[in-house]
Design a protein around this motif. Structure first.
Motif, PDB file in Angstrom:
ATOM      1  N   ARG A 467       0.828  -1.208   0.000  1.00  0.00           N
ATOM      2  CA  ARG A 467       0.000   0.000   0.000  1.00  0.00           C
ATOM      3  C   ARG A 467       0.858   1.252   0.000  1.00  0.00           C
ATOM      4  N   ALA A 468       1.977   1.220   0.738  1.00  0.00           N
ATOM      5  CA  ALA A 468       2.880   2.369   0.747  1.00  0.00           C
ATOM      6  C   ALA A 468       3.515   2.565  -0.614  1.00  0.00           C
ATOM      7  N   MET A 469       3.876   1.480  -1.263  1.00  0.00           N
ATOM      8  CA  MET A 469       4.511   1.570  -2.577  1.00  0.00           C
ATOM      9  C   MET A 469       3.545   2.170  -3.594  1.00  0.00           C
ATOM     10  N   ALA A 473       4.068   5.684  -5.544  1.00  0.00           N
ATOM     11  CA  ALA A 473       4.093   5.653  -7.007  1.00  0.00           C
ATOM     12  C   ALA A 473       3.096   6.657  -7.582  1.00  0.00           C
ATOM     13  N   GLY A 474       1.904   6.720  -6.983  1.00  0.00           N
ATOM     14  CA  GLY A 474       0.911   7.676  -7.452  1.00  0.00           C
ATOM     15  C   GLY A 474       1.356   9.108  -7.274  1.00  0.00           C
ATOM     16  N   LEU A 484       9.078   2.899 -10.810  1.00  0.00           N
ATOM     17  CA  LEU A 484       9.028   1.453 -10.933  1.00  0.00           C
ATOM     18  C   LEU A 484       9.058   0.881  -9.529  1.00  0.00           C
ATOM     19  N   GLY A 485       7.991   0.203  -9.134  1.00  0.00           N
ATOM     20  CA  GLY A 485       7.909  -0.388  -7.799  1.00  0.00           C
ATOM     21  C   GLY A 485       8.458  -1.802  -7.787  1.00  0.00           C
ATOM     22  N   VAL A 486       9.341  -2.093  -6.858  1.00  0.00           N
ATOM     23  CA  VAL A 486       9.916  -3.418  -6.716  1.00  0.00           C
ATOM     24  C   VAL A 486       9.615  -3.917  -5.310  1.00  0.00           C
ATOM     25  N   PRO A 487       8.912  -5.036  -5.157  1.00  0.00           N
ATOM     26  CA  PRO A 487       8.583  -5.523  -3.813  1.00  0.00           C
ATOM     27  C   PRO A 487       9.825  -6.020  -3.090  1.00  0.00           C
ATOM     28  N   PHE A 499       1.669   9.451   2.424  1.00  0.00           N
ATOM     29  CA  PHE A 499       0.939   9.146   1.202  1.00  0.00           C
ATOM     30  C   PHE A 499       0.239   7.800   1.293  1.00  0.00           C
ATOM     31  N   GLU A 500       0.270   7.155   2.473  1.00  0.00           N
ATOM     32  CA  GLU A 500      -0.236   5.792   2.589  1.00  0.00           C
ATOM     33  C   GLU A 500      -1.700   5.790   3.032  1.00  0.00           C
TER      34      GLU A 500
END
Length: 534
Positions: A467-469, A473-474, A484-487, A499-500
């Motif tokens: 959710r934070a990622m 990103a938004g 680019l989100g990487v888990p 922002f979460e």
């Protein structure tokens, strides 16, 4: 001689010879069928598109921003803008809305000419929203875009057989001294505009032309983006000078490029040094190949690139010095760098001008001058701003790149990008602007610069769970960046991030068939009672 003059000469001397062709994988990357032009057809297409631009009544030398992946459309668009008496300002594909809007405002661009898409990026859609934020932009024009509100399609100008008038732009003085192209470079203070005349562009291309010695029978396989000086100088100028054929390979498809070398009869290949090291097909699989031009922008790549010497194939490595110039990379013993002083190989004989001359300045940084090096700020008056290119009294331009001098080998060894500049995938950004985008998006997130074997550098911020990622990103996308989100990251501080979204998800309403049936029966009984009373 101008770039347009080189095109006219080739069309007059070799009208039926193959000039420009798209790679076979164009439909997957850009869309539409691959285009194919002979020199007469290319000249006519450039005239037709230049005529459409003239119809919009732009003043002479107006700046027209362009954004295209490498392909026939982008090359025709670039040449048409120049033929129409306008100044082409190619925008990097990797830019987001944030950089695009600022640069449009910096240039005072009158219009945008763009591709429909480049891979997953909807260029035309991005540009129409960027244009809404740039006051000077009057039109958004496109080639290959779907029907979009506010976008004028010019696809018909590139159709074979389209009637067109011969477009000429009268100039006072030497036409080759007029500005033809404006590219974007980065300093610690932000991006700046770097303008070049026809003479300066051709001087840059002359170094590559003399290295590869192409002729009319040459077939160029081009892979470098045409939104930077190196891509124009190493590919477009030698191709126009030789009047050979050019195969334009779009990005994102290195395997398709390698597979096509033999089938296309490629004699001259131009590609990034990193790609050559891992994807270059041996000469046995490409028997016609006789020259390899490699571009590197990272000091650590110079020595490995110089070691690439396929059997029977000559190779030259050029080091990209931002948008200030390109220099041949050399090696002497264990040292690898660029020549100190004038590059006599590319200078030619007699009274020919020096194409590029280097020196180590008093602060230990690289300084350049020469026929390919721009010497004035753009637009006029920009030198009074925060970031602008300008030359010293002796003509040397400061690059800000730290270099070490090897007096014995007469080499200058670059140490990396200028201070405060981040290089990601061949693009240069001001580090302060990237950190400001993260701060604007997340506040507490502190991005970290990391080395990357492919991209050179990358900017990473560890934010925590999914959710934070998604939230970061938004927010980054709103600032104009493409994240680019990487888990797999770890949360840096306890508690929610600004922002979460930490609200509990609302319970899902499951359908209850019995309740729905009972409600329908009660409604039916009510109707029956009403009918009975009536």
């Amino acid at each position: 001689m101008t770039l347009d003059g080189l095109l006219r000469r080739a069309a007059e001397n070799r009208p039926q010879a193959l000039a420009l062709v798209d790679a076979p994988n164009r439909p997957h990357i850009v869309g539409g069928e691959p285009r194919r032009f002979d020199w007469a057809g290319l000249d006519a297409a450039v005239d037709a598109l230049a005529g459409r631009l003239r119809a919009h009544s732009f003043p002479i030398d107006s700046v027209i921003a362009t954004q295209f992946p490498l392909g026939a459309d982008g090359i025709v668009a670039l040449l048409a803008v120049i033929r129409a008496g306008l100044v082409a300002a190619p925008l990097p594909l990797g830019w987001g809305r944030r950089e695009i809007v600022r640069h449009l405002q910096r240039l005072g661009a009158r219009a945008i000419l763009t591709a429909g898409r480049a891979g997953p990026v909807d260029c035309a859609d991005i540009m129409r929203f960027a244009a809404a934020e740039a006051f000077s932009v009057r039109f958004v024009l496109s080639i290959g875009a779907p029907v979009l509100d506010g976008v004028v399609a010019l696809d018909d100008a590139l159709l074979a057989g389209v009637a067109s008038d011969r477009i000429e732009t009268p100039r006072t003085g030497n036409a080759a001294d007029h500005v033809a192209l404006v590219t974007a470079d980065a300093t610690a203070d932000g991006h700046l505009a770097v303008a070049r005349s026809h003479n300066q562009l051709i001087a840059g291309g002359l170094a590559a032309y003399m290295a590869g010695v192409p002729d009319e029978a040459s077939v160029f396989a081009a892979t470098l983006s045409i939104d930077a000086f190196a891509g124009i100088a190493l590919q477009i100028v030698p191709w126009l000078m030789s009047a050979g054929a050019l195969i334009a390979h779009p990005p994102f498809a290195p395997r398709a490029f390698a597979d096509s070398l033999a089938a296309s009869g490629t004699t001259h290949a131009i590609l990034p040094a990193a790609a050559a090291a891992c994807l270059f097909t041996p000469a046995a699989a490409a028997p016609a190949l006789r020259h390899l031009t490699l571009l590197t922008r990272r000091p650590g790549e110079i020595a490995p690139a110089l070691a690439i010497r396929p059997d029977g194939v000559a190779a030259d490595v050029f080091f990209g010095l931002g948008e200030t110039g390109i220099a041949r990379a050399l090696t002497a013993g264990a040292a690898a760098g660029i020549a100190a002083g004038p590059d006599t190989f590319a200078t030619g004989a007699g009274q020919a001008p020096v194409l590029i001359e280097t020196r180590r300045g008093p602060a230990g940084t690289l300084q350049l001058r020469g026929a390919m090096v721009p010497a004035s700020a753009f637009p006029p008056g920009a030198e009074r701003g925060q970031a602008a290119l300008s030359a010293a009294d002796d003509g040397f331009v400061e690059t800000g790149m730290a270099v070490a001098a090897d007096e014995t080998a007469r080499l200058l060894v670059p140490a990396g990008d200028p201070a405060g500049v981040v290089s990601i995938g061949g693009r240069r950004f001001a580090e302060a602007e990237l950190r400001a985008a993260y701060a604007e998006a997340g506040g507490e997130i502190a991005p970290v610069l990391r080395a990357d074997p492919v991209l050179g550098q990358r900017l990473a911020g560890i934010v925590g769970d999914g959710r934070a990622m998604i939230g970061l990103a938004g927010r980054l996308a709103e600032t104009g960046m493409t994240p680019l989100g990487v888990p797999g990251g770890q949360r840096q501080q306890p508690g929610p991030l600004p922002f979460e979204d930490i609200r509990r998800p609302e319970p899902e309403l499951r359908p209850q068939p019995l309740a729905e049936t009972q409600a329908k029966l009660e409604q039916l009984l009510g109707l029956m009672r009403t009918a009975a009373v009536g």
